[in-house]
Design a protein around this motif. Structure first.
Motif, PDB file in Angstrom:
ATOM      1  N   PRO A 159       8.680  13.562  -5.084  1.00  0.00           N
ATOM      2  CA  PRO A 159       9.911  14.199  -4.625  1.00  0.00           C
ATOM      3  C   PRO A 159      11.140  13.317  -4.861  1.00  0.00           C
ATOM      4  CG  PRO A 159       8.748  13.282  -2.758  1.00  0.00           C
ATOM      5  CD  PRO A 159       7.890  13.012  -3.961  1.00  0.00           C
ATOM      6  N   LEU A 160      10.918  12.079  -5.320  1.00  0.00           N
ATOM      7  CA  LEU A 160      12.053  11.180  -5.566  1.00  0.00           C
ATOM      8  C   LEU A 160      12.853  11.673  -6.769  1.00  0.00           C
ATOM      9  CD1 LEU A 160      10.310   7.702  -5.097  1.00  0.00           C
ATOM     10  CD2 LEU A 160      11.798   8.900  -3.469  1.00  0.00           C
ATOM     11  N   LEU A 161      14.122  11.289  -6.807  1.00  0.00           N
ATOM     12  CA  LEU A 161      14.956  11.626  -7.949  1.00  0.00           C
ATOM     13  C   LEU A 161      14.501  10.797  -9.153  1.00  0.00           C
ATOM     14  CD1 LEU A 161      18.460  11.642  -6.191  1.00  0.00           C
ATOM     15  CD2 LEU A 161      16.851  13.537  -6.503  1.00  0.00           C
ATOM     16  N   ALA A 162      14.786  11.317 -10.344  1.00  0.00           N
ATOM     17  CA  ALA A 162      14.308  10.641 -11.555  1.00  0.00           C
ATOM     18  C   ALA A 162      14.781   9.192 -11.623  1.00  0.00           C
ATOM     19  CB  ALA A 162      14.776  11.417 -12.793  1.00  0.00           C
ATOM     20  N   ALA A 163      16.017   8.947 -11.194  1.00  0.00           N
ATOM     21  CA  ALA A 163      16.570   7.589 -11.271  1.00  0.00           C
ATOM     22  C   ALA A 163      15.903   6.655 -10.266  1.00  0.00           C
ATOM     23  CB  ALA A 163      18.074   7.626 -11.029  1.00  0.00           C
ATOM     24  N   GLU A 164      15.304   7.243  -9.222  1.00  0.00           N
ATOM     25  CA  GLU A 164      14.705   6.405  -8.179  1.00  0.00           C
ATOM     26  C   GLU A 164      13.286   5.965  -8.519  1.00  0.00           C
ATOM     27  OE1 GLU A 164      17.223   8.865  -4.764  1.00  0.00           O
ATOM     28  OE2 GLU A 164      15.044   9.113  -4.925  1.00  0.00           O
ATOM     29  N   PHE A 180       4.403  12.637   2.013  1.00  0.00           N
ATOM     30  CA  PHE A 180       4.711  12.131   0.667  1.00  0.00           C
ATOM     31  C   PHE A 180       5.239  13.226  -0.261  1.00  0.00           C
ATOM     32  CE2 PHE A 180       3.457   7.696   0.686  1.00  0.00           C
ATOM     33  CZ  PHE A 180       2.673   7.602   1.828  1.00  0.00           C
ATOM     34  N   THR A 181       5.394  14.447   0.254  1.00  0.00           N
ATOM     35  CA  THR A 181       6.008  15.496  -0.562  1.00  0.00           C
ATOM     36  C   THR A 181       7.499  15.613  -0.275  1.00  0.00           C
ATOM     37  OG1 THR A 181       5.700  17.292   1.037  1.00  0.00           O
ATOM     38  CG2 THR A 181       3.846  16.804  -0.436  1.00  0.00           C
ATOM     39  N   LYS A 182       7.978  14.835   0.686  1.00  0.00           N
ATOM     40  CA  LYS A 182       9.390  14.916   1.075  1.00  0.00           C
ATOM     41  C   LYS A 182      10.114  13.633   0.681  1.00  0.00           C
ATOM     42  CE  LYS A 182       9.826  18.840   3.523  1.00  0.00           C
ATOM     43  NZ  LYS A 182       9.307  18.883   4.899  1.00  0.00           N
ATOM     44  N   ARG A 183      11.294  13.776   0.082  1.00  0.00           N
ATOM     45  CA  ARG A 183      12.105  12.597  -0.243  1.00  0.00           C
ATOM     46  C   ARG A 183      12.688  12.031   1.053  1.00  0.00           C
ATOM     47  NH1 ARG A 183      17.616  11.989  -1.392  1.00  0.00           N
ATOM     48  NH2 ARG A 183      18.105  10.165  -2.659  1.00  0.00           N
ATOM     49  N   VAL A 184      13.367  12.912   1.817  1.00  0.00           N
ATOM     50  CA  VAL A 184      13.909  12.528   3.125  1.00  0.00           C
ATOM     51  C   VAL A 184      13.518  13.622   4.105  1.00  0.00           C
ATOM     52  CG1 VAL A 184      15.971  11.878   4.423  1.00  0.00           C
ATOM     53  CG2 VAL A 184      15.904  11.519   1.962  1.00  0.00           C
ATOM     54  N   THR A 187       8.640  16.540  11.612  1.00  0.00           N
ATOM     55  CA  THR A 187       8.113  15.534  12.530  1.00  0.00           C
ATOM     56  C   THR A 187       7.664  14.282  11.773  1.00  0.00           C
ATOM     57  OG1 THR A 187       5.974  16.608  12.387  1.00  0.00           O
ATOM     58  CG2 THR A 187       7.377  17.179  14.278  1.00  0.00           C
ATOM     59  N   LYS A 188       7.359  14.451  10.470  1.00  0.00           N
ATOM     60  CA  LYS A 188       6.906  13.298   9.694  1.00  0.00           C
ATOM     61  C   LYS A 188       8.071  12.676   8.919  1.00  0.00           C
ATOM     62  CE  LYS A 188       2.110  14.660   9.119  1.00  0.00           C
ATOM     63  NZ  LYS A 188       0.970  14.686   8.183  1.00  0.00           N
ATOM     64  N   LEU A 189       7.888  11.402   8.584  1.00  0.00           N
ATOM     65  CA  LEU A 189       8.896  10.694   7.802  1.00  0.00           C
ATOM     66  C   LEU A 189       8.814  11.112   6.343  1.00  0.00           C
ATOM     67  CD1 LEU A 189       8.239   7.057   9.126  1.00  0.00           C
ATOM     68  CD2 LEU A 189      10.068   8.603   9.852  1.00  0.00           C
ATOM     69  N   GLY A 190       9.958  11.189   5.675  1.00  0.00           N
ATOM     70  CA  GLY A 190       9.957  11.324   4.231  1.00  0.00           C
ATOM     71  C   GLY A 190       9.738   9.956   3.605  1.00  0.00           C
ATOM     72  N   ILE A 191       9.612   9.928   2.270  1.00  0.00           N
ATOM     73  CA  ILE A 191       9.347   8.650   1.593  1.00  0.00           C
ATOM     74  C   ILE A 191      10.475   7.648   1.839  1.00  0.00           C
ATOM     75  CG2 ILE A 191       9.169   7.565  -0.681  1.00  0.00           C
ATOM     76  CD1 ILE A 191       7.564  10.010  -1.597  1.00  0.00           C
ATOM     77  N   LEU A 192      11.720   8.101   1.723  1.00  0.00           N
ATOM     78  CA  LEU A 192      12.836   7.164   1.915  1.00  0.00           C
ATOM     79  C   LEU A 192      12.921   6.695   3.372  1.00  0.00           C
ATOM     80  CD1 LEU A 192      15.753   8.640  -0.258  1.00  0.00           C
ATOM     81  CD2 LEU A 192      13.976   7.001  -0.897  1.00  0.00           C
ATOM     82  N   ASP A 193      12.640   7.599   4.312  1.00  0.00           N
ATOM     83  CA  ASP A 193      12.663   7.201   5.726  1.00  0.00           C
ATOM     84  C   ASP A 193      11.632   6.107   5.991  1.00  0.00           C
ATOM     85  OD1 ASP A 193      14.440   9.445   6.367  1.00  0.00           O
ATOM     86  OD2 ASP A 193      12.660  10.678   6.074  1.00  0.00           O
ATOM     87  N   ALA A 231       0.832  -1.212   0.000  1.00  0.00           N
ATOM     88  CA  ALA A 231       0.000   0.000   0.000  1.00  0.00           C
ATOM     89  C   ALA A 231       0.862   1.256   0.000  1.00  0.00           C
ATOM     90  CB  ALA A 231      -0.925  -0.010   1.216  1.00  0.00           C
ATOM     91  N   PHE A 232       1.943   1.202   0.773  1.00  0.00           N
ATOM     92  CA  PHE A 232       2.850   2.361   0.835  1.00  0.00           C
ATOM     93  C   PHE A 232       3.482   2.639  -0.532  1.00  0.00           C
ATOM     94  CE2 PHE A 232       7.382   3.557   1.241  1.00  0.00           C
ATOM     95  CZ  PHE A 232       7.212   4.885   1.616  1.00  0.00           C
ATOM     96  N   TYR A 233       4.045   1.607  -1.145  1.00  0.00           N
ATOM     97  CA  TYR A 233       4.720   1.819  -2.434  1.00  0.00           C
ATOM     98  C   TYR A 233       3.723   2.142  -3.547  1.00  0.00           C
ATOM     99  CZ  TYR A 233       9.140   0.219  -0.454  1.00  0.00           C
ATOM    100  OH  TYR A 233      10.285   0.106   0.300  1.00  0.00           O
ATOM    101  N   ALA A 234       2.504   1.609  -3.438  1.00  0.00           N
ATOM    102  CA  ALA A 234       1.482   1.937  -4.438  1.00  0.00           C
ATOM    103  C   ALA A 234       1.160   3.425  -4.359  1.00  0.00           C
ATOM    104  CB  ALA A 234       0.228   1.099  -4.198  1.00  0.00           C
ATOM    105  N   LYS A 235       1.112   3.949  -3.130  1.00  0.00           N
ATOM    106  CA  LYS A 235       0.834   5.373  -2.959  1.00  0.00           C
ATOM    107  C   LYS A 235       1.988   6.206  -3.519  1.00  0.00           C
ATOM    108  CE  LYS A 235      -0.910   8.733   0.302  1.00  0.00           C
ATOM    109  NZ  LYS A 235      -1.837   8.972   1.384  1.00  0.00           N
ATOM    110  N   VAL A 236       3.217   5.752  -3.288  1.00  0.00           N
ATOM    111  CA  VAL A 236       4.384   6.463  -3.830  1.00  0.00           C
ATOM    112  C   VAL A 236       4.346   6.432  -5.358  1.00  0.00           C
ATOM    113  CG1 VAL A 236       6.902   6.464  -4.014  1.00  0.00           C
ATOM    114  CG2 VAL A 236       5.810   6.000  -1.800  1.00  0.00           C
TER     115      VAL A 236
END
Lengths: 249, 304
Positions: free
Chosen positions: A94-99, A142-146, A152-158, A82-87
């Motif tokens: 916010p992820l880099l193009a290669a990611e 989900f707007t933050k990579r890290v 206070t919230k986690l980024g996607i990579l975290d 569910a998490f990765y589907a949302k990403v």
């Protein structure tokens, strides 16, 4: 209304949960209608931000035996998928193009794990499958990579690191709960892919941290956690209450 | 003595017990008439023979399994020693990563060495000049080619641990061995990233098509099979290779055979979604049997 069934405070509706866990929702309401005060009791168990009685009181039980361990894995794979589907569905990532294409792979791998486990549980342990979990990702931005130091919230990579490391530790700790070698083998085939994911995500956050020790980690050994310890962390990301007490019994 | 109670008790401890007897029906059919069954089933001789047959091939001692793991860890540790000493690794992140991996392999060697002794066995040994070590004549000259060997060793290590974990069910060794297993997978992922490959095994891996490394991705045994291994100053047993059931290749698309139930086809057999073969293969790593790992076409061929 019996005092013993009354929730002790608004944050802990647990006393109501065994009632719902044992009977289906429809039969519960039939039961509730025939029992003075039961409906009020169910509503009293709801916290403010939950709109229906069922979501407040739903307790996910995992049963016993190998089916419970597979359902435990299925619960974690549901969350990861569910998490990765949302990403993957973000219109602005916010992820880099290669990611981005690699995260699409992660989403697919986890969806495969989820679908495989669901199919295998239904095939080999009919009637024991846990319900679909409702993810709760309000601690992830989900707007933050890290995350930045002040966030206070986690980024996607975290969050991805947290999910993958937790998954590896969960499979490692659950292996000894399997009674049959077939399912232990399958878990082993999945856990090393989760470890590959974890290493990849960690390297994105801090290059070279693919297997870096944290806290009490032992050099050269990955983590292993009990279902109870895993749910203490995973519960943050799920609406339903996860009950680890019978897993592997 | 009640035969059926014994079966029930065994099934509680070992759910695979009925699979071990070729099948329940075959067992009972082989017993003849009801009267013969009753008489036979109370005979300790009969039961002994039945169980000996059923559990043959799963009789490796924990010390055998630990020595097998120690063999691979010694090989890896010595490979990384030579890799670092060859002086081809770029300074900085690459050198640091290989150094970290080397310290992990050394920690695995130390743990397994002690575990063999605690289990009452004699650990295999190796050094830079004797016993179990990476064949120095096989170390390529360039960093890029050396890194290929690292990938093959790590991916093979992951498969090797997977192939024998089930034999440790019910022992305190299962969990720590799996904690090593997933660390090897992290190593493999990082080495693959260093090589510009996907961190997971995929059908399109460059080495999957490379003649020199292909064996690590396939299955089976090329050279003669064996059930004892004499290496590093001691001898240990490994399960006999079953040519009828080589381990699945890494490109395998089917998972989850259980009892009489066939494996599920991941691409189209697990729900409404259709998955690509590359993803179906990558989502599951595959095991290797000990005989396959130690075969001359794989890790066995890298030993000095």
């Amino acid at each position: 209304m019996s005092d013993t069934l009354r929730p002790t405070d608004s944050q802990s509706p647990q006393p109501v949960q065994p009632l719902l866990a044992r009977i289906k929702r429809r039969s519960f309401f039939m039961y509730a209608g025939a029992t003075a005060g039961a409906t009020a009791l169910a509503l009293a168990g709801c916290s403010k931000d939950e709109t229906t009685p069922s979501s407040a009181a739903t307790n996910v039980s995992f049963g016993t035996g190998d089916a419970s361990v597979l359902n435990y894995a299925y619960a974690l794979e549901q969350l990861e998928a569910a998490f990765y589907a949302k990403v993957a569905a973000l219109t602005t990532s916010p992820l880099l193009a290669a990611e981005v294409p690699y995260f699409a792979k992660l989403a697919t791998h986890e969806a495969i794990h989820r679908d495989f486990l669901r199919t295998a549980i239904n095939r080999d342990f009919g009637g024991t499958i846990i319900p679909d979990l409702t993810p709760k990702f309000d601690s992830i931005d989900f707007t933050k990579r890290v995350k930045a130091a002040t966030d206070t919230k986690l980024g996607i990579l975290d969050a991805a690191k947290a999910f993958e490391d937790l998954g590896v530790a969960a499979y490692n700790g659950a292996a000894k709960l399997f009674k049959g070698s077939v399912y232990l083998g399958i878990a082993g085939q999945i856990v090393s892919v989760e470890a590959r994911h974890a290493a990849y995500v960690r390297d994105l956050i801090t290059p070279g941290s693919f297997a870096t020790n944290e806290g009490t980690d032992v050099l050269g050994f990955d983590r292993q956690l009990t279902p109870t310890a895993v749910f203490a962390i995973a519960q943050t990301f799920v609406e339903q209450k996860l009950d680890a007490s019978t897993i592997g019994q | 003595m009640n035969f059926f109670n014994i079966i029930d008790l065994l099934a509680e401890a070992d759910p695979d017990v009925l699979d071990r007897f070729s099948s329940r029906r075959a067992v009972f059919n082989s017993l003849g008439t009801v009267a013969q069954r009753a008489a036979l089933a109370t005979s300790p001789l009969f039961l002994g023979a039945l169980f000996q047959k059923a559990y043959a091939g799963t009789a490796s001692l924990p010390t055998d399994i630990l020595n097998y793991a120690l063999t691979l860890e010694l090989l890896e540790a010595d490979f990384y020693r030579q890799f670092l000493a060859a002086g081809q690794i770029p300074a900085g992140a690459a050198f640091d990563a290989i150094t970290v991996i080397k310290t992990h392999e050394d920690a695995h060697v130390a743990y397994l060495h002690d575990a063999v002794i605690k289990a009452g066995g004699t650990p295999v040994t190796g050094s830079s000049t004797a016993g179990i070590r990476f064949n120095p004549s096989l170390l390529p000259a360039t960093y890029a080619d050396q890194l290929k060997y690292a990938q093959v060793l790590e991916d093979t290590g992951v498969r090797a641990y997977k192939g024998r974990a089930a034999e440790l069910i019910g022992t305190d060794l299962l969990t720590p061995v799996l904690q090593i297993h997933s660390i090897e997978a992290r190593h493999a992922a990082h080495i693959r990233t260093m090589r510009g490959q996907q961190p997971w095994v995929s059908i399109g891996d460059d080495l999957a098509a490379d003649a020199n490394y292909k064996a690590a991705y396939t299955s089976g045994v090329a050279s003669s099979t064996r059930t004892t291994v004499a290496l590093g100053g001691t001898t240990y047993g490994i399960p006999a290779f079953n040519p009828a059931q080589p381990s699945p290749q890494e490109s395998n698309l089917q998972q989850g055979a259980a009892g009489t139930k066939l494996a599920l086809l991941i691409t189209t057999g697990i729900g409404s979604t259709t998955y690509l073969p590359d993803d179906a293969a990558a989502a599951f790593d595959e095991p290797l049997q000990a005989a396959e790992v130690l075969d001359s076409s794989r890790a066995g061929g890298l030993l000095a």
